[in-house]
Design an enzyme around this catalytic site. Structure first.
Site, mmCIF file in Angstrom:
data_model
loop_
_atom_site.group_PDB
_atom_site.id
_atom_site.type_symbol
_atom_site.label_atom_id
_atom_site.label_comp_id
_atom_site.label_asym_id
_atom_site.label_seq_id
_atom_site.Cartn_x
_atom_site.Cartn_y
_atom_site.Cartn_z
ATOM 1 N N LYS A 62 40.034 54.623 32.942
ATOM 2 C CA LYS A 62 39.636 53.414 32.225
ATOM 3 C C LYS A 62 38.634 52.626 33.061
ATOM 4 O O LYS A 62 38.561 52.746 34.280
ATOM 5 C CB LYS A 62 40.846 52.544 31.883
ATOM 6 N N SER A 113 42.258 65.923 39.079
ATOM 7 C CA SER A 113 41.589 64.774 38.473
ATOM 8 C C SER A 113 40.091 64.793 38.742
ATOM 9 O O SER A 113 39.651 65.160 39.836
ATOM 10 C CB SER A 113 42.179 63.466 39.006
ATOM 11 N N GLY A 147 41.589 55.465 43.710
ATOM 12 C CA GLY A 147 41.467 54.170 44.367
ATOM 13 C C GLY A 147 40.158 53.456 44.126
ATOM 14 O O GLY A 147 39.787 52.569 44.891
ATOM 15 N N ALA A 148 39.455 53.815 43.048
ATOM 16 C CA ALA A 148 38.150 53.208 42.767
ATOM 17 C C ALA A 148 38.212 52.198 41.621
ATOM 18 O O ALA A 148 37.186 51.742 41.136
ATOM 19 C CB ALA A 148 37.129 54.298 42.440
ATOM 20 N N GLY A 149 39.421 51.885 41.154
ATOM 21 C CA GLY A 149 39.554 50.919 40.063
ATOM 22 C C GLY A 149 39.265 51.503 38.692
ATOM 23 O O GLY A 149 38.979 50.772 37.749
ATOM 24 N N LEU A 150 39.361 52.842 38.588
ATOM 25 C CA LEU A 150 39.061 53.507 37.317
ATOM 26 C C LEU A 150 40.315 54.066 36.638
ATOM 27 O O LEU A 150 40.238 54.978 35.818
ATOM 28 C CB LEU A 150 38.042 54.625 37.539
ATOM 29 N N SER A 203 43.001 55.715 37.864
ATOM 30 C CA SER A 203 43.479 57.047 38.240
ATOM 31 C C SER A 203 45.008 57.119 38.237
ATOM 32 O O SER A 203 45.583 58.122 37.814
ATOM 33 C CB SER A 203 42.925 57.460 39.601
ATOM 34 N N SER A 204 45.685 56.061 38.683
ATOM 35 C CA SER A 204 47.153 56.099 38.712
ATOM 36 C C SER A 204 47.727 56.047 37.296
ATOM 37 O O SER A 204 48.709 56.730 36.991
ATOM 38 C CB SER A 204 47.709 54.947 39.558
ATOM 39 N N ASP A 255 46.174 49.392 31.685
ATOM 40 C CA ASP A 255 45.621 50.679 32.097
ATOM 41 C C ASP A 255 46.292 51.842 31.377
ATOM 42 O O ASP A 255 45.620 52.731 30.851
ATOM 43 C CB ASP A 255 45.755 50.859 33.611
#
Length: 399
Positions: free
Chosen positions: A15, A136, A141-144, A146-147, A201
């Site tokens: 996202k 993935s 950890g880039a704010g996209l 992933s978690s 998210d």
């Protein structure tokens, strides 16, 4: 999983915040959308009597005997408002199974998996076993998201494995009901990972498309939303989200008559975005979005959350007529660039080459990708296939 099905590919998008970051903390509207970049999960059922969890992105590869995976409490006792409120004896067991981890990201991923496993598992033969492997295309950890993408995949895989939802659920008449189920458990996994997430998210990763949201209110799908070409740039500059949010709040407290109008303007940008997509006339869509992207970034810069790396990205893309803004917390991290229909591939390749020369990572993708899905795979599609397949092949198999 249905009888005879041995392998399944689950995938969920990442996202991106399109408009409204930072302002959303202060009750302003924001807009988020799914990405074409996805997390892929390969689920294989076997008769090994073992459970293997292979998460290369966080360097986890662990195998447990299915017979040892049991808790001293009924699974109904795990159904608490927050997963971490589970009975202490159950939490102790989960912690012991995750004791091999050395980093927070590893432990959180393993605990999220184990929690959902025990909540969703059903009776199976003694020989029952399975392997979960993820890959993935989202930078971690880039704010996209992933978690959240991982959480959505794990929830979907276990729901399918234990026959709570069918393979191909996204193509059925009960799609919305199944997606609600996935989203509920994906949120539980996000609670394990993040503590008290907003739920935004995992909602974007589950349903896809775009959502508008205001703190404390329900998420609203963007009416008339359509996918757009996007260039994402990861500056790889680390930043503290909490520090950046606190900095904006400090400015607001010190200069309320100056900062409040900026936040109100960002709110208006998000509202205008919703109106643009709702409008049946899409002829000026790209142009208006480019204008909003440019204005929103300048307002965020005024709030003090840009960074020299982000301004460099804007300089490079701007020289080619491409509009760019930071996305997420700022202070480094990622930026997004809207690619209008008239921009040719040669221009995008030139932009990407220049940005990579600056040490940045670039991703050409779609804004507003499809949500989570699960499809059956053939015998040839094993774990090796998952790791060797290129992005286009994975995307083709994911829908």
């Amino acid at each position: 999983m249905t009888q005879g099905t041995k392998r399944v590919l689950v995938s969920a998008p990442g996202k991106v915040i399109l408009f409204g970051e930072h302002a959303v903390v202060h009750q302003k509207l924001a807009v988020a959308a799914s990405l074409g970049l996805r997390t892929y999960l390969h689920l294989e059922e076997n008769d090994s009597g073992k459970c293997r969890l292979n998460l290369p992105d966080v360097n986890v590869d662990v195998t447990w005997s299915m017979s040892e995976l049991s808790l001293p409490v009924d699974k109904k006792a795990l159904d608490t408002p927050h997963p971490m409120d589970m009975p202490a004896e159950a939490m102790e067991k989960l912690e012991n199974w995750a004791a091999f981890t050395t980093k927070d990201a590893q432990k959180q991923a393993v605990l999220a998996f184990l929690y959902l496993f025990f909540v969703l598992k059903t009776e199976k033969p003694a020989s029952f076993g399975f392997t979960v492997t993820t890959r993935s295309t989202l930078p971690v950890g880039a704010g996209l998201g992933s978690s959240a993408s991982f959480a959505t995949c794990i929830a979907t895989a276990l729901l399918v494995l234990f026959n709570h939802i069918p393979i191909g659920f996204a193509q059925t008449e009960k799609k919305e009901s199944y997606l609600d189920t996935v989203n509920r458990y994906a949120y539980k996994a996000e609670q394990v990972i993040h503590g008290n997430p907003s739920g935004l998210d995992n909602s974007v990763c589950t349903f896809g498309g775009a959502l508008s949201f205001r703190r404390g209110e329900r998420f609203v799908p963007l009416e008339g939303f359509q996918s757009l070409q996007l260039l994402l740039t990861n500056t790889k500059v680390p930043r503290s989200t909490n520090a950046l949010v606190a900095g904006v709040t400090a400015k607001l407290n010190k200069y309320p008559s100056v900062i409040n109008p900026i936040l109100d303007s960002i709110d208006s940008i998000s509202l205008r975005c919703c109106q643009i997509f709702k409008n049946s006339d899409k002829s000026n869509l790209s142009q208006e979005l480019e204008d909003l992207v440019d204005i929103n970034h300048c307002l965020l810069h005024a709030l003090g959350v840009s960074h020299a790396s982000l301004e460099k990205v804007r300089s490079v893309t701007g020289a080619h007529g491409v509009k760019t803004k930071l996305t997420g917390a700022g202070g480094g991290g990622c930026s997004l660039s809207i690619i209008r229909d008239g921009v040719n591939a040669e221009t995008i390749n030139s932009v990407s080459k220049e940005l990579k020369a600056e040490g940045f990572d670039c991703y050409q993708t779609l804004l507003g990708g499809t949500g989570v899905n699960a499809v059956a795979l053939g015998d040839a599609h094993d774990q090796k296939w998952l790791f060797n397949a290129d992005r286009e092949t994975l995307e083709m198999h994911a829908v």
